[in-house]
Design an enzyme around this catalytic site. Structure first.
Site, short mmCIF file in Angstrom:
data_model
loop_
_atom_site.label_atom_id
_atom_site.label_comp_id
_atom_site.label_asym_id
_atom_site.label_seq_id
_atom_site.Cartn_x
_atom_site.Cartn_y
_atom_site.Cartn_z
N GLU A 30 0.82 -1.07 0.10
CA GLU A 30 -0.15 0.00 0.01
C GLU A 30 0.76 1.19 0.04
OE1 GLU A 30 -2.08 -2.77 2.86
OE2 GLU A 30 -0.07 -2.61 2.10
N ALA B 177 13.13 -42.80 -12.62
CA ALA B 177 14.57 -43.12 -12.95
C ALA B 177 14.39 -44.67 -13.65
CB ALA B 177 15.54 -43.34 -11.71
N ALA C 124 15.72 -48.68 -13.99
CA ALA C 124 15.95 -49.57 -13.07
C ALA C 124 17.38 -49.64 -12.40
CB ALA C 124 15.57 -51.08 -13.30
N SER D 34 18.75 -41.34 -13.90
CA SER D 34 17.48 -40.16 -13.97
C SER D 34 17.50 -38.67 -14.71
CB SER D 34 17.06 -39.88 -12.51
OG SER D 34 18.09 -39.31 -11.89
N ASP E 61 22.71 -38.24 -6.00
CA ASP E 61 22.81 -37.23 -6.95
C ASP E 61 23.75 -36.03 -6.57
OD1 ASP E 61 21.15 -38.89 -8.53
OD2 ASP E 61 19.32 -37.71 -7.89
N LEU F 4 20.56 -27.97 -6.10
CA LEU F 4 19.16 -27.12 -5.41
C LEU F 4 19.14 -25.88 -5.31
CD1 LEU F 4 18.92 -29.77 -2.23
CD2 LEU F 4 18.14 -29.65 -4.28
N ARG G 90 19.18 -21.70 -11.30
CA ARG G 90 20.27 -21.40 -12.32
C ARG G 90 19.63 -20.59 -13.60
NH1 ARG G 90 21.55 -26.43 -10.25
NH2 ARG G 90 20.75 -27.57 -12.13
#
Length: 337
Positions: A61, A171, A173, A177, A209, A213, A216
């Site tokens: 505001e 992913a 087996a 992934s 992995d 996080l 980018r």
């Protein structure tokens, strides 16, 4: 509804929806304050607009009134959240600023659950001779999902992100992934990360992995969220580790939590009934025999699975499909786009 002035309900809803879209610009950098949007309209023309600035000040505001100047007198103000009534060292109460500016009407999309303001902001405006309308606007509520979830449920608003093949695998087996989805979908994920206060993965995903996080996308790198890991045993210097999904209630200055995986972490949050929104990226591939997206959530019967999720959004991202589902009975959160 209080004094509605000469505007129709449809006009009010349209302007409030626009203010809600504007509020998305403040998320999540407005923390610890909610991201609020404000439009000042005179004769159908926007003369002032504002959203909560980084760090929480100026409020929406105040920014809109500064832009409108004298044009605010006699105009209609649309604001997604009830103007604050408590005075603070960082700035005056917005209800006082509006009372001084003397618009003809203030249309509010959502009452503030904060007991310092709840109803008092509206009372102060009415005492200054300003007509006040409260619409209970779904778009306003959705844009404030993190703030309201924290106030009503005592925890952040949780979005669970999944990226799967057509047959629901995250992913192969063998554990491969990267990458199931294409570049457009992955860029969209980074835009969603930029809207979160914190991002969380499970310990298994972290070990397998070592994900960055972060965000980018050019120009948005500074919006990378806090990094969290769900684990009872892992140690990760510089990263917060939570022992259980319920521990998110104790996270300071986190209203929007983005959960990225993996399957057991997704299951843990769903089983604890802590997911408010599911964002599903589906690639047009079939893996066959791959790793499933979600582990066992303790579902007692198929009937119990129905009626839980409502489609809120669908779009195409290159060759991939994006779908967002909100919990039944909750308003649709803004996607920020």
């Amino acid at each position: 509804m209080h004094g509605a002035g000469g505007n129709t309900g449809a006009d009010d809803a349209r302007w409030l929806a626009a203010a809600a879209r504007l509020a998305a610009r403040g998320r999540p950098l407005s923390r610890p304050n909610p991201a609020v949007g404000c439009l000042i309209v005179r004769d159908g023309i926007v003369v002032g607009r504002g959203w909560t600035q980084p760090g929480g000040r100026p409020h929406a505001e105040a920014a809109a009134l500064a832009q409108a100047g004298d044009a605010a007198r006699g105009a209609t103000v649309y604001v997604t959240l009830e103007p604050c009534a408590h005075r603070a060292g960082r700035g005056p109460a917005c209800s006082d600023l509006l009372a001084e500016a003397q618009p003809a009407r203030v249309v509010i999309g959502q009452r503030d659950p904060d007991e310092r303001t709840r109803g008092r902001g509206m009372e102060r405006l009415s005492a200054a001779g300003i007509a006040v309308a409260t619409l209970g606007c779904p778009a306003s509520r959705a844009s404030l999902a993190g703030y309201l979830t924290r106030a009503e449920r005592g925890r952040p608003h949780v979005t669970l992100k999944l990226a799967t093949s057509l047959d629901g695998a995250i992913a192969t087996a063998g554990g491969e992934s990267r990458w199931i989805t294409g570049a457009a979908a992955r860029a969209h994920v980074h835009s969603r990360r930029a809207m979160a206060d914190a991002i969380l993965v499970g310990g298994g995903t972290w070990r397998a992995d070592a994900p960055g996080l972060d965000v980018r996308l050019p120009g948005l790198e500074a919006r990378s969220p806090r990094r969290l890991i769900l684990s009872r045993s892992i140690e990760a210097p510089g990263i917060e580790v939570l022992p259980a999904p319920q521990a998110i209630a104790g996270l300071d200055a986190v209203n929007y939590l983005y959960v990225e995986g993996g399957a057991q972490t997704a299951a843990a949050f769903l089983a604890a009934d802590l997911v408010d929104r599911i964002e599903l990226y589906r690639a047009p591939i079939v893996i066959g025999g791959g790793a499933g997206a979600i582990g066992d959530i303790g579902l007692a019967s198929l009937a119990a699975a129905h009626g839980r999720w409502h489609l809120a959004e669908r779009r195409q991202l290159g060759s991939d499909t994006f779908e967002a589902y909100r919990r039944q009975g909750q308003d649709q959160p803004q996607d920020g786009n």
